[in-house]
Design an enzyme around this catalytic site. Structure first.
Site, PDB file in Angstrom:
ATOM      1  N   ILE A  43      64.896  -3.771 -75.864  1.00  0.00           N
ATOM      2  CA  ILE A  43      66.294  -3.743 -76.295  1.00  0.00           C
ATOM      3  C   ILE A  43      66.874  -2.418 -75.824  1.00  0.00           C
ATOM      4  CG2 ILE A  43      67.874  -3.860 -78.257  1.00  0.00           C
ATOM      5  CD1 ILE A  43      65.480  -5.240 -79.785  1.00  0.00           C
ATOM      6  N   GLU A  44      67.707  -2.488 -74.785  1.00  0.00           N
ATOM      7  CA  GLU A  44      68.274  -1.284 -74.200  1.00  0.00           C
ATOM      8  C   GLU A  44      69.549  -0.857 -74.911  1.00  0.00           C
ATOM      9  OE1 GLU A  44      66.542  -1.987 -69.700  1.00  0.00           O
ATOM     10  OE2 GLU A  44      68.693  -2.190 -70.024  1.00  0.00           O
ATOM     11  N   ASN A  45      69.972   0.367 -74.615  1.00  0.00           N
ATOM     12  CA  ASN A  45      71.178   0.930 -75.191  1.00  0.00           C
ATOM     13  C   ASN A  45      71.828   1.801 -74.131  1.00  0.00           C
ATOM     14  OD1 ASN A  45      72.683   3.117 -76.876  1.00  0.00           O
ATOM     15  ND2 ASN A  45      72.277   1.431 -78.286  1.00  0.00           N
ATOM     16  N   ALA A  46      73.152   1.879 -74.154  1.00  0.00           N
ATOM     17  CA  ALA A  46      73.863   2.723 -73.191  1.00  0.00           C
ATOM     18  C   ALA A  46      73.397   4.172 -73.291  1.00  0.00           C
ATOM     19  CB  ALA A  46      75.364   2.632 -73.404  1.00  0.00           C
ATOM     20  N   TYR A  48      70.354   5.810 -73.273  1.00  0.00           N
ATOM     21  CA  TYR A  48      69.026   5.344 -72.883  1.00  0.00           C
ATOM     22  C   TYR A  48      67.907   5.741 -73.839  1.00  0.00           C
ATOM     23  CZ  TYR A  48      71.266   4.143 -68.479  1.00  0.00           C
ATOM     24  OH  TYR A  48      72.087   3.601 -67.531  1.00  0.00           O
ATOM     25  N   GLU A  55      56.818  -3.846 -76.681  1.00  0.00           N
ATOM     26  CA  GLU A  55      55.605  -3.719 -77.481  1.00  0.00           C
ATOM     27  C   GLU A  55      55.880  -3.001 -78.804  1.00  0.00           C
ATOM     28  OE1 GLU A  55      56.354  -2.895 -74.290  1.00  0.00           O
ATOM     29  OE2 GLU A  55      54.755  -1.700 -73.459  1.00  0.00           O
ATOM     30  N   CYS A  86      54.623   2.326 -71.756  1.00  0.00           N
ATOM     31  CA  CYS A  86      55.038   3.714 -71.600  1.00  0.00           C
ATOM     32  C   CYS A  86      54.244   4.599 -72.566  1.00  0.00           C
ATOM     33  CB  CYS A  86      56.541   3.852 -71.861  1.00  0.00           C
ATOM     34  SG  CYS A  86      57.017   3.693 -73.606  1.00  0.00           S
ATOM     35  N   CYS A  89      54.931   3.954 -76.353  1.00  0.00           N
ATOM     36  CA  CYS A  89      54.272   2.727 -76.831  1.00  0.00           C
ATOM     37  C   CYS A  89      52.772   2.932 -76.979  1.00  0.00           C
ATOM     38  CB  CYS A  89      54.561   1.568 -75.886  1.00  0.00           C
ATOM     39  SG  CYS A  89      56.269   0.985 -75.988  1.00  0.00           S
TER      40      CYS A  89
END
Length: 134
Positions: A43-46, A48, A55, A86, A89
């Protein structure tokens, strides 16, 4: 629990991923010791830094539901190349999963399945016992 069910749950999450910036959807399926599957997507966000990986989404959902014992994790992406978790995670996985728990990595463009473990993904992980002087 069959590998097919775990892969199907992770694959379903590729469609739920919110990845308008990277265009890199990822799905994950986390298997509990009791055989229940918790899945998640990235789930990305502007902004970052506020993005959450698939995961961790699966893990946080399981933890919020009261789960504490995990048996396996499968991560899938939609590109030809298999990816690994990453660093953030890997650290979260090391907090909640046994070191020898299998992590399976694949893509929806191949039948290739890479197997590793939590310990292999993050040797020398920072752990709760590192917070104490004894």
């Amino acid at each position: 629990m069959s590998m097919e069910k775990l892969k199907a749950a992770a694959t379903k999450m590729l469609l739920q991923a919110y990845a308008p910036y990277s265009h890199f959807p990822v799905g994950a399926a986390l298997l509990t010791s009791e055989g229940k599957i918790y899945s998640g997507c990235n789930i990305e966000n502007a902004s970052y830094g506020l993005t959450n990986c698939a995961e961790r989404t699966a893990m946080f959902t399981a933890i919020a539901a009261g789960e504490r014992h995990f048996a396996a994790l499968l991560i899938i992406n939609s590109r030809p190349k298999i990816i690994t978790p990453c660093g953030a995670c890997r650290q979260v996985l090391s907090e909640f999963c046994p070191p020898q728990m299998p992590i399976y990595l694949t893509t929806n463009q191949t039948e290739q399945l890479v197997s590793t473990t939590v310990a292999d993904m993050l040797p020398g992980a920072f752990a709760a016992e590192d917070l104490h002087d004894d």
